[in-house]
Motif scaffolding. Structure first.
Motif, PDB file in Angstrom:
ATOM      1  N   VAL A  22      39.967   5.477 189.434  1.00  0.00           N
ATOM      2  CA  VAL A  22      38.936   6.138 188.627  1.00  0.00           C
ATOM      3  C   VAL A  22      37.682   6.357 189.459  1.00  0.00           C
ATOM      4  O   VAL A  22      37.058   7.422 189.422  1.00  0.00           O
ATOM      5  N   MET A  23      37.306   5.351 190.238  1.00  0.00           N
ATOM      6  CA  MET A  23      36.127   5.485 191.089  1.00  0.00           C
ATOM      7  C   MET A  23      36.332   6.538 192.173  1.00  0.00           C
ATOM      8  O   MET A  23      35.379   7.200 192.598  1.00  0.00           O
ATOM      9  N   LEU A  24      37.577   6.708 192.617  1.00  0.00           N
ATOM     10  CA  LEU A  24      37.851   7.748 193.591  1.00  0.00           C
ATOM     11  C   LEU A  24      37.559   9.121 193.005  1.00  0.00           C
ATOM     12  O   LEU A  24      36.975   9.992 193.667  1.00  0.00           O
ATOM     13  N   VAL A  25      37.946   9.328 191.752  1.00  0.00           N
ATOM     14  CA  VAL A  25      37.650  10.597 191.096  1.00  0.00           C
ATOM     15  C   VAL A  25      36.146  10.742 190.875  1.00  0.00           C
ATOM     16  O   VAL A  25      35.564  11.810 191.092  1.00  0.00           O
ATOM     17  N   ILE A  26      35.497   9.630 190.472  1.00  0.00           N
ATOM     18  CA  ILE A  26      34.052   9.664 190.266  1.00  0.00           C
ATOM     19  C   ILE A  26      33.325   9.993 191.566  1.00  0.00           C
ATOM     20  O   ILE A  26      32.211  10.526 191.555  1.00  0.00           O
ATOM     21  N   SER A  27      33.954   9.700 192.703  1.00  0.00           N
ATOM     22  CA  SER A  27      33.300   9.904 193.995  1.00  0.00           C
ATOM     23  C   SER A  27      32.945  11.361 194.259  1.00  0.00           C
ATOM     24  O   SER A  27      32.158  11.654 195.172  1.00  0.00           O
ATOM     25  N   ILE A  28      33.501  12.288 193.465  1.00  0.00           N
ATOM     26  CA  ILE A  28      33.072  13.675 193.622  1.00  0.00           C
ATOM     27  C   ILE A  28      31.601  13.843 193.242  1.00  0.00           C
ATOM     28  O   ILE A  28      30.947  14.790 193.686  1.00  0.00           O
ATOM     29  N   SER A  29      31.087  12.908 192.443  1.00  0.00           N
ATOM     30  CA  SER A  29      29.699  13.032 191.986  1.00  0.00           C
ATOM     31  C   SER A  29      28.704  12.935 193.130  1.00  0.00           C
ATOM     32  O   SER A  29      27.941  13.875 193.367  1.00  0.00           O
ATOM     33  N   PRO A  30      28.646  11.803 193.889  1.00  0.00           N
ATOM     34  CA  PRO A  30      27.647  11.747 194.953  1.00  0.00           C
ATOM     35  C   PRO A  30      27.930  12.690 196.105  1.00  0.00           C
ATOM     36  O   PRO A  30      27.027  12.980 196.889  1.00  0.00           O
ATOM     37  N   MET A  31      29.171  13.174 196.226  1.00  0.00           N
ATOM     38  CA  MET A  31      29.468  14.100 197.317  1.00  0.00           C
ATOM     39  C   MET A  31      29.203  15.550 196.948  1.00  0.00           C
ATOM     40  O   MET A  31      28.735  16.337 197.768  1.00  0.00           O
ATOM     41  N   LEU A  50      36.126  12.204 183.104  1.00  0.00           N
ATOM     42  CA  LEU A  50      35.221  11.888 182.000  1.00  0.00           C
ATOM     43  C   LEU A  50      34.073  11.001 182.469  1.00  0.00           C
ATOM     44  O   LEU A  50      32.903  11.234 182.145  1.00  0.00           O
ATOM     45  N   SER A  51      34.410   9.972 183.245  1.00  0.00           N
ATOM     46  CA  SER A  51      33.395   9.042 183.722  1.00  0.00           C
ATOM     47  C   SER A  51      32.406   9.708 184.668  1.00  0.00           C
ATOM     48  O   SER A  51      31.258   9.265 184.793  1.00  0.00           O
ATOM     49  N   ALA A  52      32.834  10.782 185.345  1.00  0.00           N
ATOM     50  CA  ALA A  52      31.964  11.450 186.310  1.00  0.00           C
ATOM     51  C   ALA A  52      30.852  12.250 185.654  1.00  0.00           C
ATOM     52  O   ALA A  52      29.862  12.578 186.311  1.00  0.00           O
ATOM     53  N   VAL A  53      30.991  12.558 184.362  1.00  0.00           N
ATOM     54  CA  VAL A  53      29.955  13.352 183.688  1.00  0.00           C
ATOM     55  C   VAL A  53      28.622  12.619 183.711  1.00  0.00           C
ATOM     56  O   VAL A  53      27.567  13.205 183.985  1.00  0.00           O
ATOM     57  N   GLY A  54      28.649  11.295 183.428  1.00  0.00           N
ATOM     58  CA  GLY A  54      27.419  10.514 183.443  1.00  0.00           C
ATOM     59  C   GLY A  54      26.756  10.473 184.803  1.00  0.00           C
ATOM     60  O   GLY A  54      25.562  10.769 184.928  1.00  0.00           O
ATOM     61  N   PRO A  55      27.492  10.105 185.882  1.00  0.00           N
ATOM     62  CA  PRO A  55      26.892  10.136 187.209  1.00  0.00           C
ATOM     63  C   PRO A  55      26.401  11.527 187.629  1.00  0.00           C
ATOM     64  O   PRO A  55      25.397  11.642 188.333  1.00  0.00           O
ATOM     65  N   PHE A  56      27.098  12.585 187.202  1.00  0.00           N
ATOM     66  CA  PHE A  56      26.628  13.934 187.508  1.00  0.00           C
ATOM     67  C   PHE A  56      25.237  14.162 186.931  1.00  0.00           C
ATOM     68  O   PHE A  56      24.413  14.864 187.519  1.00  0.00           O
ATOM     69  N   ALA A  71      21.724   7.590 176.382  1.00  0.00           N
ATOM     70  CA  ALA A  71      22.347   6.951 175.223  1.00  0.00           C
ATOM     71  C   ALA A  71      23.693   7.588 174.895  1.00  0.00           C
ATOM     72  O   ALA A  71      24.635   6.901 174.483  1.00  0.00           O
ATOM     73  N   GLY A  72      23.802   8.893 175.068  1.00  0.00           N
ATOM     74  CA  GLY A  72      25.083   9.554 174.840  1.00  0.00           C
ATOM     75  C   GLY A  72      26.071   9.304 175.960  1.00  0.00           C
ATOM     76  O   GLY A  72      27.249   9.007 175.732  1.00  0.00           O
ATOM     77  N   GLY A  73      25.597   9.399 177.196  1.00  0.00           N
ATOM     78  CA  GLY A  73      26.481   9.223 178.342  1.00  0.00           C
ATOM     79  C   GLY A  73      27.016   7.814 178.487  1.00  0.00           C
ATOM     80  O   GLY A  73      28.013   7.602 179.187  1.00  0.00           O
ATOM     81  N   ALA A  74      26.383   6.831 177.828  1.00  0.00           N
ATOM     82  CA  ALA A  74      26.819   5.439 177.946  1.00  0.00           C
ATOM     83  C   ALA A  74      28.267   5.252 177.506  1.00  0.00           C
ATOM     84  O   ALA A  74      28.965   4.377 178.007  1.00  0.00           O
ATOM     85  N   VAL A  75      28.721   6.080 176.573  1.00  0.00           N
ATOM     86  CA  VAL A  75      30.094   5.940 176.086  1.00  0.00           C
ATOM     87  C   VAL A  75      31.092   6.143 177.223  1.00  0.00           C
ATOM     88  O   VAL A  75      32.199   5.581 177.204  1.00  0.00           O
ATOM     89  N   LEU A  76      30.702   6.913 178.232  1.00  0.00           N
ATOM     90  CA  LEU A  76      31.599   7.208 179.333  1.00  0.00           C
ATOM     91  C   LEU A  76      31.668   6.071 180.346  1.00  0.00           C
ATOM     92  O   LEU A  76      32.474   6.129 181.276  1.00  0.00           O
ATOM     93  N   MET A  77      30.850   5.063 180.164  1.00  0.00           N
ATOM     94  CA  MET A  77      30.967   3.843 180.952  1.00  0.00           C
ATOM     95  C   MET A  77      31.802   2.804 180.218  1.00  0.00           C
ATOM     96  O   MET A  77      32.690   2.166 180.796  1.00  0.00           O
ATOM     97  N   VAL A  78      31.555   2.644 178.928  1.00  0.00           N
ATOM     98  CA  VAL A  78      32.199   1.580 178.157  1.00  0.00           C
ATOM     99  C   VAL A  78      33.669   1.872 177.882  1.00  0.00           C
ATOM    100  O   VAL A  78      34.551   1.064 178.199  1.00  0.00           O
ATOM    101  N   VAL A  79      33.942   3.014 177.290  1.00  0.00           N
ATOM    102  CA  VAL A  79      35.283   3.273 176.773  1.00  0.00           C
ATOM    103  C   VAL A  79      36.327   3.405 177.887  1.00  0.00           C
ATOM    104  O   VAL A  79      37.422   2.835 177.759  1.00  0.00           O
ATOM    105  N   PRO A  80      36.062   4.127 178.974  1.00  0.00           N
ATOM    106  CA  PRO A  80      37.080   4.160 180.034  1.00  0.00           C
ATOM    107  C   PRO A  80      37.438   2.779 180.568  1.00  0.00           C
ATOM    108  O   PRO A  80      38.606   2.500 180.846  1.00  0.00           O
ATOM    109  N   ARG A  81      36.459   1.885 180.710  1.00  0.00           N
ATOM    110  CA  ARG A  81      36.769   0.534 181.180  1.00  0.00           C
ATOM    111  C   ARG A  81      37.618  -0.208 180.161  1.00  0.00           C
ATOM    112  O   ARG A  81      38.533  -0.964 180.530  1.00  0.00           O
ATOM    113  N   ALA A  82      37.323  -0.018 178.871  1.00  0.00           N
ATOM    114  CA  ALA A  82      38.142  -0.656 177.833  1.00  0.00           C
ATOM    115  C   ALA A  82      39.558  -0.085 177.834  1.00  0.00           C
ATOM    116  O   ALA A  82      40.531  -0.817 177.610  1.00  0.00           O
ATOM    117  N   ILE A  83      39.684   1.222 178.077  1.00  0.00           N
ATOM    118  CA  ILE A  83      41.012   1.841 178.148  1.00  0.00           C
ATOM    119  C   ILE A  83      41.815   1.252 179.300  1.00  0.00           C
ATOM    120  O   ILE A  83      43.027   0.972 179.175  1.00  0.00           O
TER     121      ILE A  83
END
Length: 396
Positions: free
Chosen positions: A132-141, A11-17, A103-115
């Motif tokens: 979580v950051m390991l999964v997000i790492s697919i984005s820059p790669m 979910l968090s990777a959608v924003g960085p993508f 503005a829409g993608g911001a939710v994917l930064m806030v809520v996962p950290r709160a979870i």
């Protein structure tokens, strides 16, 4: 823990993508829409600034309504804005829709950290954040390579249509596999009084502000790199879109590899020591690279190697400062996450705009701005950690 990390990471990777996937297309966007480099860079800045400000809404909302409803709303806005980006007729419209997308993608930064804060604290939270950051790492790669592939078979608009699909898949994943983590008795009613009280608590907590800005200046360096890298690597060094994607991935790998060590290092040496050593290393590598650039030796291999080392240090800084900042504020984790994210994104957006004033398409202004961010992060971290150490009760 791994299943939760996988879901939150995807979910968090959608924003960085939404950033990384269209980076190879920035020069083509400028040519197609007849825009200057500074105007094209504004599509990055608009995304990040809106991304940061919108977090102020999602955090308190998530504390009151639970974690899933804001996720549904934010992803819906993201998908609609991405359609607008794909159909934008001018650079002005693209900047506007990029802001709405942020503005829409911001939710994917806030809520996962709160979870994460709902489920764990301390080193366990750092481990989950790192996973979580390991999964997000697919984005820059993978995202820049995917963007290059889209450009090869279509044009830059195809990149945004692909992001629509990614957003829709995120909605499906969330609805089927992500449970609600904030029980109703633990929810905080959002009203002006509670919001002001919680905000005052956070703003008057020097440790929260200091740790947040330490991570914020660190993340700002990555934002500067994101906004400038395609012009430096493609325009100055002459890399193809695919070559840029590979170079970008190499520079990002150092960050995400090191982030996996944040949890174990925190358990063994303590989070404060990890941050102290990491910010010093970050500043040392970044300033050394800048001095090398001023001396006229900023070749592509040198820039890539220097940024790899600096970003490796950054990979230890960001997850650790996030966890340390949120740990004492579990009862207002959503608000703390949103305020922290806003401060970090606005700081980054300002650094990108400042860099744009001096950017000439070469590597030196980019690495100079990164070095400035690193020095600011080090100064803020050392002051904050010293203050926190003095505030700790002395053992008789």
């Amino acid at each position: 823990m791994f299943r939760t990390a996988l879901i939150l990471g995807l979910l968090s990777a959608v924003g960085p993508f939404a950033i990384d996937m269209y980076l190879p297309a920035l020069p083509e966007i400028g040519a197609d829409l007849g825009a200057e480099v500074s105007a094209v860079q504004l599509t990055v800045t608009a995304y990040f600034v809106a991304f940061g400000l919108a977090q102020l809404i999602y955090g308190p909302w998530a504390d009151q309504a639970g974690r899933k409803l804001p996720l549904y709303a934010g992803l819906g806005i993201f998908i609609a804005a991405t359609v607008g980006c794909a159909m934008a007729p001018t650079i002005g419209w693209l900047v506007a829709f990029r802001a709405l997308q942020g503005a829409g993608g911001a939710v994917l930064m806030v809520v996962p950290r709160a979870i994460i804060r709902d489920l764990h604290t301390g080193p366990d939270a750092t481990k989950l954040m790192a996973l979580v950051m390991l999964v997000i790492s697919i984005s820059p790669m993978l995202a820049p390579l995917a963007g290059s592939g889209m450009i090869a078979i279509g044009d830059w608009r195809l990149v945004f249509w692909s992001l629509c699909v990614a957003g829709a898949l995120g909605l499906v994943l969330m609805s089927l596999a992500l449970p609600e983590t904030l029980a109703k008795p633990e929810r905080v009613r959002v009203n002006l009084r509670n919001l002001l009280r919680g905000t005052k608590t956070l703003i008057l907590d020097p440790a929260f502000i200091g740790l947040t800005l330490t991570g914020g200046f660190g993340f700002s360096s990555f934002m500067v790199f994101i906004a400038s890298a395609s012009f430096v690597y493609s325009g100055h060094f002459g890399l193809s879109p695919t070559g840029f994607s590979l170079a970008f991935a190499v520079n990002a790998i150092g960050f995400f590899m090191a982030s996996q060590l944040a949890g174990p290092f925190g358990e063994r040496f303590g989070d404060a020591r990890v941050i102290r050593l990491a910010v010093m290393g970050f500043a040392a590598f970044a300033v050394s690279l800048f001095l090398i650039g001023l001396a006229g030796f900023a070749s592509l291999p040198v820039v890539m190697a220097g940024l790899f080392c600096a970003n490796a240090c950054l990979g230890l800084i960001i997850p650790t400062t996030m966890v340390m900042a949120l740990d004492p504020h579990g009862e207002i984790a959503g608000l703390a996450s949103s305020l922290g994210g806003t401060l970090q994104m606005v700081t980054g957006g300002m650094m990108v705009m400042i860099t744009g004033l001096f950017f000439d398409g070469t590597a030196v202004p980019m690495i100079g701005a990164i070095a400035l961010c690193a020095c600011c992060a080090m100064a803020m971290a050392l002051w904050t950690l010293r203050m926190m150490a003095r505030a700790e009760p002395k053992v008789a």
